[in-house]
Scaffold this motif. Structure first.
Motif, PDB file in Angstrom:
ATOM      1  N   GLY A 291      58.296  -0.503  -9.596  1.00  0.00           N
ATOM      2  CA  GLY A 291      57.196   0.432  -9.402  1.00  0.00           C
ATOM      3  C   GLY A 291      56.874   0.657  -7.937  1.00  0.00           C
ATOM      4  O   GLY A 291      56.575   1.779  -7.513  1.00  0.00           O
ATOM      5  N   ALA A 292      56.929  -0.404  -7.145  1.00  0.00           N
ATOM      6  CA  ALA A 292      56.648  -0.282  -5.715  1.00  0.00           C
ATOM      7  C   ALA A 292      57.692   0.597  -5.024  1.00  0.00           C
ATOM      8  O   ALA A 292      57.350   1.404  -4.153  1.00  0.00           O
ATOM      9  N   GLU A 293      58.938   0.461  -5.419  1.00  0.00           N
ATOM     10  CA  GLU A 293      59.991   1.281  -4.821  1.00  0.00           C
ATOM     11  C   GLU A 293      59.841   2.747  -5.202  1.00  0.00           C
ATOM     12  O   GLU A 293      60.054   3.636  -4.380  1.00  0.00           O
TER      13      GLU A 293
ATOM     14  N   PHE B 155      57.051   4.144  -3.132  1.00  0.00           N
ATOM     15  CA  PHE B 155      57.487   4.347  -1.748  1.00  0.00           C
ATOM     16  C   PHE B 155      58.344   5.610  -1.635  1.00  0.00           C
ATOM     17  O   PHE B 155      58.176   6.407  -0.705  1.00  0.00           O
ATOM     18  N   ILE B 156      59.249   5.816  -2.577  1.00  0.00           N
ATOM     19  CA  ILE B 156      60.090   7.013  -2.568  1.00  0.00           C
ATOM     20  C   ILE B 156      59.234   8.263  -2.713  1.00  0.00           C
ATOM     21  O   ILE B 156      59.438   9.256  -1.988  1.00  0.00           O
ATOM     22  N   MET B 157      58.276   8.241  -3.628  1.00  0.00           N
ATOM     23  CA  MET B 157      57.381   9.396  -3.810  1.00  0.00           C
ATOM     24  C   MET B 157      56.568   9.654  -2.544  1.00  0.00           C
ATOM     25  O   MET B 157      56.359  10.807  -2.164  1.00  0.00           O
ATOM     26  N   PHE B 158      56.118   8.600  -1.888  1.00  0.00           N
ATOM     27  CA  PHE B 158      55.363   8.732  -0.641  1.00  0.00           C
ATOM     28  C   PHE B 158      56.210   9.417   0.429  1.00  0.00           C
ATOM     29  O   PHE B 158      55.745  10.338   1.114  1.00  0.00           O
TER      30      PHE B 158
ATOM     31  N   GLY C 157      55.873  17.794   1.782  1.00  0.00           N
ATOM     32  CA  GLY C 157      54.500  18.255   1.587  1.00  0.00           C
ATOM     33  C   GLY C 157      54.208  18.444   0.117  1.00  0.00           C
ATOM     34  O   GLY C 157      55.088  18.781  -0.681  1.00  0.00           O
ATOM     35  N   ALA C 158      52.965  18.244  -0.241  1.00  0.00           N
ATOM     36  CA  ALA C 158      52.570  18.293  -1.652  1.00  0.00           C
ATOM     37  C   ALA C 158      52.727  19.683  -2.247  1.00  0.00           C
ATOM     38  O   ALA C 158      52.990  19.830  -3.441  1.00  0.00           O
ATOM     39  N   ASP C 159      52.572  20.724  -1.440  1.00  0.00           N
ATOM     40  CA  ASP C 159      52.662  22.083  -1.972  1.00  0.00           C
ATOM     41  C   ASP C 159      54.100  22.514  -2.263  1.00  0.00           C
ATOM     42  O   ASP C 159      54.324  23.428  -3.048  1.00  0.00           O
ATOM     43  N   LYS C 160      55.097  21.861  -1.693  1.00  0.00           N
ATOM     44  CA  LYS C 160      56.501  22.226  -1.900  1.00  0.00           C
ATOM     45  C   LYS C 160      57.145  21.487  -3.080  1.00  0.00           C
ATOM     46  O   LYS C 160      58.176  21.908  -3.580  1.00  0.00           O
ATOM     47  N   ILE C 161      56.560  20.399  -3.524  1.00  0.00           N
ATOM     48  CA  ILE C 161      57.174  19.567  -4.568  1.00  0.00           C
ATOM     49  C   ILE C 161      57.372  20.319  -5.885  1.00  0.00           C
ATOM     50  O   ILE C 161      58.450  20.231  -6.482  1.00  0.00           O
ATOM     51  N   PRO C 162      56.397  21.113  -6.378  1.00  0.00           N
ATOM     52  CA  PRO C 162      56.656  21.850  -7.628  1.00  0.00           C
ATOM     53  C   PRO C 162      57.825  22.836  -7.512  1.00  0.00           C
ATOM     54  O   PRO C 162      58.610  22.985  -8.441  1.00  0.00           O
ATOM     55  N   GLY C 163      57.961  23.469  -6.362  1.00  0.00           N
ATOM     56  CA  GLY C 163      59.091  24.382  -6.163  1.00  0.00           C
ATOM     57  C   GLY C 163      60.418  23.652  -6.153  1.00  0.00           C
ATOM     58  O   GLY C 163      61.419  24.148  -6.688  1.00  0.00           O
ATOM     59  N   ILE C 164      60.442  22.484  -5.542  1.00  0.00           N
ATOM     60  CA  ILE C 164      61.659  21.676  -5.517  1.00  0.00           C
ATOM     61  C   ILE C 164      62.021  21.238  -6.934  1.00  0.00           C
ATOM     62  O   ILE C 164      63.183  21.307  -7.343  1.00  0.00           O
TER      63      ILE C 164
END
Length: 93
Positions: free
Chosen positions: A11-13, A16-19, A26-33
Motif C-alpha cells: 500500500g505504501a508503494e 508513493f507511485i500515485m503521489f 498534475g491532478a487535472d491531467k490524470i483523468p485524460g491520461i
C-alpha cells in the motif's frame, strides 16, 4: 492481519507511485491520461480479436479442423469448475 497483495506492491508503494504521478502530471491531467490508456487498451483488444478472427477464417478456408479447440475449452472449463467447487469450501483465515 491479512494484507492485500497486488502485483507484489504494498500500500505504501502504491501511495508513493500515485503521489509521484500527481506531482509529475498534475491532478487535472490524470483523468485524460486514464481515458487515453483505456482507449489504447480497447484498441489493442480489438486488434487481437481481429487477428483471431482472421486466423479462424483462414483455417476454415483451408479446411483445417479447429474443433479440437472447442474440446480444449470444454476441458479447461471443467477443470475451472472443479477448482471452484474445491476452493469454495476452503476459506483462508
Amino acid at each position: 492481519m491479512q494484507a492485500m497483495i497486488f502485483l507484489f506492491i504494498s500500500g505504501a508503494e502504491i501511495f508513493f507511485i500515485m503521489f509521484i504521478v500527481v506531482m509529475v502530471f498534475g491532478a487535472d491531467k490524470i483523468p485524460g491520461i486514464a481515458k487515453g490508456l483505456g482507449k489504447g487498451m480497447r484498441q489493442l483488444r480489438d486488434a487481437t480479436d481481429d487477428i483471431k478472427r482472421e486466423i479462424q477464417k483462414s483455417a476454415e478456408k483451408q479446411g483445417i479442423d479447429t474443433s479440437f479447440t472447442d474440446d480444449i475449452k470444454d476441458e479447461i472449463n471443467k477443470v475451472k469448475k472443479g477448482v471452484d467447487d474445491v476452493t469454495g469450501t476452503i476459506k483462508r483465515k
